[in-house]
Design a protein around this motif. Structure first.
Motif, PDB file in Angstrom:
ATOM      1  N   MET A  56       0.831  -1.201   0.000  1.00 34.68           N
ATOM      2  CA  MET A  56       0.000   0.000   0.000  1.00 34.68           C
ATOM      3  C   MET A  56       0.873   1.262   0.000  1.00 34.68           C
ATOM      4  O   MET A  56       0.624   2.209  -0.752  1.00 34.68           O
ATOM      5  CB  MET A  56      -0.927   0.020   1.209  1.00 34.68           C
ATOM      6  N   LEU A  57       1.897   1.276   0.835  1.00 35.19           N
ATOM      7  CA  LEU A  57       2.777   2.452   0.892  1.00 35.19           C
ATOM      8  C   LEU A  57       3.523   2.654  -0.422  1.00 35.19           C
ATOM      9  O   LEU A  57       3.737   3.785  -0.857  1.00 35.19           O
ATOM     10  CB  LEU A  57       3.752   2.326   2.055  1.00 35.19           C
ATOM     11  N   ALA A  58       3.927   1.562  -1.068  1.00 32.94           N
ATOM     12  CA  ALA A  58       4.597   1.675  -2.364  1.00 32.94           C
ATOM     13  C   ALA A  58       3.647   2.265  -3.401  1.00 32.94           C
ATOM     14  O   ALA A  58       4.021   3.153  -4.172  1.00 32.94           O
ATOM     15  CB  ALA A  58       5.107   0.308  -2.816  1.00 32.94           C
ATOM     16  N   VAL A  59       2.406   1.822  -3.400  1.00 35.14           N
ATOM     17  CA  VAL A  59       1.417   2.337  -4.358  1.00 35.14           C
ATOM     18  C   VAL A  59       1.143   3.815  -4.085  1.00 35.14           C
ATOM     19  O   VAL A  59       0.854   4.579  -5.008  1.00 35.14           O
ATOM     20  CB  VAL A  59       0.125   1.487  -4.310  1.00 35.14           C
ATOM     21  N   MET A  60       1.284   4.222  -2.832  1.00 34.10           N
ATOM     22  CA  MET A  60       1.058   5.632  -2.493  1.00 34.10           C
ATOM     23  C   MET A  60       2.137   6.557  -3.054  1.00 34.10           C
ATOM     24  O   MET A  60       2.038   7.769  -2.922  1.00 34.10           O
ATOM     25  CB  MET A  60       0.945   5.797  -0.982  1.00 34.10           C
ATOM     26  N   SER A  61       3.144   5.997  -3.722  1.00 33.09           N
ATOM     27  CA  SER A  61       4.096   6.843  -4.445  1.00 33.09           C
ATOM     28  C   SER A  61       3.429   7.454  -5.671  1.00 33.09           C
ATOM     29  O   SER A  61       3.957   8.370  -6.272  1.00 33.09           O
ATOM     30  CB  SER A  61       5.316   6.017  -4.883  1.00 33.09           C
ATOM     31  N   PHE A  62       2.254   6.935  -6.039  1.00 30.26           N
ATOM     32  CA  PHE A  62       1.467   7.377  -7.191  1.00 30.26           C
ATOM     33  C   PHE A  62       2.183   7.163  -8.517  1.00 30.26           C
ATOM     34  O   PHE A  62       1.834   7.756  -9.524  1.00 30.26           O
ATOM     35  CB  PHE A  62       1.028   8.842  -7.055  1.00 30.26           C
ATOM     36  N   ASN A  63       3.189   6.307  -8.506  1.00 29.66           N
ATOM     37  CA  ASN A  63       3.878   5.971  -9.740  1.00 29.66           C
ATOM     38  C   ASN A  63       3.083   4.872 -10.441  1.00 29.66           C
ATOM     39  O   ASN A  63       2.779   3.841  -9.839  1.00 29.66           O
ATOM     40  CB  ASN A  63       5.305   5.511  -9.433  1.00 29.66           C
ATOM     41  N   THR A  64       2.748   5.080 -11.694  1.00 33.66           N
ATOM     42  CA  THR A  64       1.911   4.136 -12.424  1.00 33.66           C
ATOM     43  C   THR A  64       2.586   2.783 -12.575  1.00 33.66           C
ATOM     44  O   THR A  64       1.930   1.745 -12.483  1.00 33.66           O
ATOM     45  CB  THR A  64       1.543   4.709 -13.811  1.00 33.66           C
ATOM     46  N   GLY A  65       3.890   2.756 -12.784  1.00 32.00           N
ATOM     47  CA  GLY A  65       4.606   1.490 -12.893  1.00 32.00           C
ATOM     48  C   GLY A  65       4.529   0.684 -11.605  1.00 32.00           C
ATOM     49  O   GLY A  65       4.327  -0.538 -11.628  1.00 32.00           O
ATOM     50  N   VAL A  66       4.661   1.338 -10.462  1.00 28.32           N
ATOM     51  CA  VAL A  66       4.557   0.673  -9.161  1.00 28.32           C
ATOM     52  C   VAL A  66       3.145   0.137  -8.976  1.00 28.32           C
ATOM     53  O   VAL A  66       2.949  -0.998  -8.522  1.00 28.32           O
ATOM     54  CB  VAL A  66       4.948   1.641  -8.021  1.00 28.32           C
ATOM     55  N   PHE A  67       2.153   0.933  -9.334  1.00 27.67           N
ATOM     56  CA  PHE A  67       0.757   0.517  -9.230  1.00 27.67           C
ATOM     57  C   PHE A  67       0.496  -0.733 -10.068  1.00 27.67           C
ATOM     58  O   PHE A  67      -0.104  -1.704  -9.597  1.00 27.67           O
ATOM     59  CB  PHE A  67      -0.141   1.679  -9.679  1.00 27.67           C
TER      60      PHE A  67
END
Length: 158
Positions: free
Chosen positions: A108-119
């Protein structure tokens, strides 16, 4: 309560400062995206990681993929053997739950970087993990009723 120290800053705290070798203070400008963006210059989980290196960005995507894949593995695994005492089974179940929740929060915290690749890496990890460990595709036919629990942990809920 005195709020004069925030005057002119719109209620926001001052950005962090650091000393350089000459004793001068420098302000670090930190930018946090509040919308999804494409690009390899993102901070994922740790300050300064993966940096500006494309290779490290790819490593961060693999890391997020593996984290989300492990969440699905833990969600669908049967690690407690039949005949294990209730106390031992309860302790194992509790540890597995703690690890699953911790990994889920990291994703969840990684996705909160708002980076589309991470998402997309997180979604791909959850998807592939569910395909292998949660769906019927790779399940052995056991003769047990379909409503019977097939994992040691209860389903995740928000």
């Amino acid at each position: 309560m005195d709020h004069d120290h925030m005057h002119g800053m719109g209620g926001m705290a001052a950005p962090p400062t650091s000393m350089n070798g000459t004793g001068m203070m420098h302000r670090h400008k930190m930018m946090m995206h509040m919308t999804f963006f494409w690009g390899t210059s993102a901070e994922v989980l740790f300050s300064g990681w993966p940096g500006t290196s494309t290779k490290m960005y790819a490593v961060s995507l693999v890391f997020v993929f593996v984290l989300s894949f492990l969440v699905e593995w833990l969600s669908g695994s049967r690690l407690i053997r039949e005949g294990t005492s209730n106390v031992a089974a309860g302790v194992i179940q509790t540890l597995m739950h703690a690890i699953r929740v911790g990994l889920s929060y990291m994703v969840m915290l990684a996705v909160m970087s708002f980076n589309t690749g991470v998402f997309l890496a997180a979604i791909a990890g959850h998807t592939l993990g569910f395909l292998f460990f949660g769906s019927r595709v790779f399940k052995k036919k056991t003769g047990a009723p379909s409503y019977q629990n097939t994992s040691d942990l209860p389903p995740m809920s928000c």
